[in-house]
Scaffold this motif. Sequence first.
Motif, PDB file in Angstrom:
ATOM      1  N   GLN A 108      58.581  30.588  28.203  1.00  0.00           N
ATOM      2  CA  GLN A 108      59.747  29.828  27.800  1.00  0.00           C
ATOM      3  C   GLN A 108      59.379  29.112  26.508  1.00  0.00           C
ATOM      4  OE1 GLN A 108      62.697  30.643  28.842  1.00  0.00           O
ATOM      5  NE2 GLN A 108      63.434  28.620  29.330  1.00  0.00           N
ATOM      6  N   PRO A 109      60.276  28.841  25.610  1.00  0.00           N
ATOM      7  CA  PRO A 109      61.705  29.088  25.688  1.00  0.00           C
ATOM      8  C   PRO A 109      62.120  30.480  25.194  1.00  0.00           C
ATOM      9  CG  PRO A 109      61.266  27.855  23.704  1.00  0.00           C
ATOM     10  CD  PRO A 109      59.931  28.034  24.411  1.00  0.00           C
ATOM     11  N   ASN A 110      61.165  31.259  24.662  1.00  0.00           N
ATOM     12  CA  ASN A 110      61.544  32.541  24.066  1.00  0.00           C
ATOM     13  C   ASN A 110      62.212  33.497  25.042  1.00  0.00           C
ATOM     14  OD1 ASN A 110      60.773  31.826  21.512  1.00  0.00           O
ATOM     15  ND2 ASN A 110      58.798  32.831  21.595  1.00  0.00           N
ATOM     16  N   LEU A 111      61.752  33.532  26.292  1.00  0.00           N
ATOM     17  CA  LEU A 111      62.401  34.435  27.254  1.00  0.00           C
ATOM     18  C   LEU A 111      63.849  34.022  27.479  1.00  0.00           C
ATOM     19  CD1 LEU A 111      59.582  35.001  29.912  1.00  0.00           C
ATOM     20  CD2 LEU A 111      60.259  36.502  28.027  1.00  0.00           C
ATOM     21  N   GLY A 112      64.092  32.723  27.622  1.00  0.00           N
ATOM     22  CA  GLY A 112      65.454  32.228  27.795  1.00  0.00           C
ATOM     23  C   GLY A 112      66.333  32.474  26.576  1.00  0.00           C
ATOM     24  N   LEU A 113      65.735  32.347  25.399  1.00  0.00           N
ATOM     25  CA  LEU A 113      66.474  32.639  24.163  1.00  0.00           C
ATOM     26  C   LEU A 113      66.828  34.126  24.085  1.00  0.00           C
ATOM     27  CD1 LEU A 113      64.378  30.435  21.727  1.00  0.00           C
ATOM     28  CD2 LEU A 113      66.794  30.075  22.332  1.00  0.00           C
ATOM     29  N   LEU A 114      65.890  34.980  24.487  1.00  0.00           N
ATOM     30  CA  LEU A 114      66.141  36.426  24.498  1.00  0.00           C
ATOM     31  C   LEU A 114      67.276  36.772  25.461  1.00  0.00           C
ATOM     32  CD1 LEU A 114      65.327  39.327  23.643  1.00  0.00           C
ATOM     33  CD2 LEU A 114      63.736  39.303  25.592  1.00  0.00           C
ATOM     34  N   CYS A 126      68.732  30.319  28.089  1.00  0.00           N
ATOM     35  CA  CYS A 126      68.835  30.216  29.543  1.00  0.00           C
ATOM     36  C   CYS A 126      67.561  29.554  30.054  1.00  0.00           C
ATOM     37  CB  CYS A 126      68.954  31.604  30.167  1.00  0.00           C
ATOM     38  SG  CYS A 126      70.496  32.437  29.761  1.00  0.00           S
ATOM     39  N   VAL A 127      67.668  28.851  31.135  1.00  0.00           N
ATOM     40  CA  VAL A 127      66.492  28.258  31.758  1.00  0.00           C
ATOM     41  C   VAL A 127      65.874  29.316  32.656  1.00  0.00           C
ATOM     42  CG1 VAL A 127      65.646  26.469  33.323  1.00  0.00           C
ATOM     43  CG2 VAL A 127      67.463  25.943  31.665  1.00  0.00           C
ATOM     44  N   VAL A 128      64.629  29.673  32.360  1.00  0.00           N
ATOM     45  CA  VAL A 128      63.885  30.622  33.179  1.00  0.00           C
ATOM     46  C   VAL A 128      62.758  29.827  33.829  1.00  0.00           C
ATOM     47  CG1 VAL A 128      62.569  32.770  33.233  1.00  0.00           C
ATOM     48  CG2 VAL A 128      64.435  32.499  31.582  1.00  0.00           C
ATOM     49  N   LYS A 129      62.874  29.595  35.127  1.00  0.00           N
ATOM     50  CA  LYS A 129      61.874  28.794  35.826  1.00  0.00           C
ATOM     51  C   LYS A 129      60.544  29.536  35.926  1.00  0.00           C
ATOM     52  CE  LYS A 129      65.048  25.924  38.279  1.00  0.00           C
ATOM     53  NZ  LYS A 129      65.178  25.030  39.387  1.00  0.00           N
ATOM     54  N   LYS A 130      59.475  28.788  36.122  1.00  0.00           N
ATOM     55  CA  LYS A 130      58.140  29.376  36.230  1.00  0.00           C
ATOM     56  C   LYS A 130      58.109  30.409  37.348  1.00  0.00           C
ATOM     57  CE  LYS A 130      55.892  25.385  34.343  1.00  0.00           C
ATOM     58  NZ  LYS A 130      55.231  24.122  34.618  1.00  0.00           N
ATOM     59  N   GLY A 131      57.638  31.599  37.019  1.00  0.00           N
ATOM     60  CA  GLY A 131      57.521  32.677  37.996  1.00  0.00           C
ATOM     61  C   GLY A 131      58.799  33.463  38.225  1.00  0.00           C
ATOM     62  N   ALA A 132      59.909  33.042  37.640  1.00  0.00           N
ATOM     63  CA  ALA A 132      61.201  33.685  37.893  1.00  0.00           C
ATOM     64  C   ALA A 132      61.328  35.029  37.176  1.00  0.00           C
ATOM     65  CB  ALA A 132      62.347  32.774  37.462  1.00  0.00           C
ATOM     66  N   ILE A 133      62.152  35.884  37.773  1.00  0.00           N
ATOM     67  CA  ILE A 133      62.459  37.205  37.216  1.00  0.00           C
ATOM     68  C   ILE A 133      63.955  37.288  36.960  1.00  0.00           C
ATOM     69  CG2 ILE A 133      62.566  39.683  37.738  1.00  0.00           C
ATOM     70  CD1 ILE A 133      60.001  39.259  39.425  1.00  0.00           C
ATOM     71  N   TRP A 134      64.306  37.709  35.760  1.00  0.00           N
ATOM     72  CA  TRP A 134      65.691  38.023  35.396  1.00  0.00           C
ATOM     73  C   TRP A 134      65.736  39.517  35.149  1.00  0.00           C
ATOM     74  CZ3 TRP A 134      69.803  34.559  33.334  1.00  0.00           C
ATOM     75  CH2 TRP A 134      69.586  33.221  33.668  1.00  0.00           C
ATOM     76  N   TRP A 135      66.562  40.213  35.898  1.00  0.00           N
ATOM     77  CA  TRP A 135      66.693  41.669  35.782  1.00  0.00           C
ATOM     78  C   TRP A 135      68.014  41.958  35.084  1.00  0.00           C
ATOM     79  CZ3 TRP A 135      64.151  45.187  39.741  1.00  0.00           C
ATOM     80  CH2 TRP A 135      64.390  46.536  39.450  1.00  0.00           C
ATOM     81  N   LEU A 136      67.927  42.491  33.876  1.00  0.00           N
ATOM     82  CA  LEU A 136      69.124  42.839  33.112  1.00  0.00           C
ATOM     83  C   LEU A 136      69.288  44.348  33.084  1.00  0.00           C
ATOM     84  CD1 LEU A 136      68.742  40.473  30.010  1.00  0.00           C
ATOM     85  CD2 LEU A 136      69.773  39.975  32.231  1.00  0.00           C
ATOM     86  N   LYS A 137      70.519  44.801  33.144  1.00  0.00           N
ATOM     87  CA  LYS A 137      70.847  46.225  33.003  1.00  0.00           C
ATOM     88  C   LYS A 137      71.554  46.410  31.670  1.00  0.00           C
ATOM     89  CE  LYS A 137      70.393  48.361  37.200  1.00  0.00           C
ATOM     90  NZ  LYS A 137      69.880  49.660  37.458  1.00  0.00           N
ATOM     91  N   GLN A 138      71.281  47.550  31.079  1.00  0.00           N
ATOM     92  CA  GLN A 138      71.895  47.880  29.804  1.00  0.00           C
ATOM     93  C   GLN A 138      72.927  48.979  30.014  1.00  0.00           C
ATOM     94  OE1 GLN A 138      69.906  50.605  27.161  1.00  0.00           O
ATOM     95  NE2 GLN A 138      70.081  49.129  25.489  1.00  0.00           N
TER      96      GLN A 138
END
Length: 157
Positions: A108-114, A126-138
């Motif tokens: 963070q903060p780069n992952l949240g900015l991405l 976006c707030v990405v908490k420690k250890g959290a996974i965000w799964w995006l589909k394209q």
Amino acid sequence: MANLIIWRHAEAEIQSESGHDHDRALTKRGRKDAAKMAKWLYKHLPEHAELLCSPARRCLQTAHALHDLNQVEIKIAECLSIDSNVARMMQEVENQDDAQTIVLVGHQPNLGLLIGKLLGLHQSACVVKKGAIWWLKQRKLDGLSHYYIEAVKQPGV
């Protein structure tokens, strides 16, 4: 790429013995959370995923939790380093195969900015908490990439 999985490193010690941020290791809780999240990913991860990781120790330790389960190769990506920026991360994402599943382990903060940039959000991050996974589909529409959230998973939930 069909899947972009963004994984923030788990909880790390406040300061390393060397005093360098790059050398901070995961705490006991961080190792437990990384293992928990890796198990969840292992159950859901498509075959032939590529794992790109920041060179920081805490990120490598987080990525190793997944590597230990399925032997996915960990590739060091300077674009995910502590000193990187979102433009470099975007360039790396755009250079990946559209059919590939990519797992990014970083900070963070780069992952949240991405995430905010890919989803077209008006807020800066976006707030990405420690250890959290965000799964995006394209999804490609008229030659343009559009992303949507497939799942968000946090260690404590």
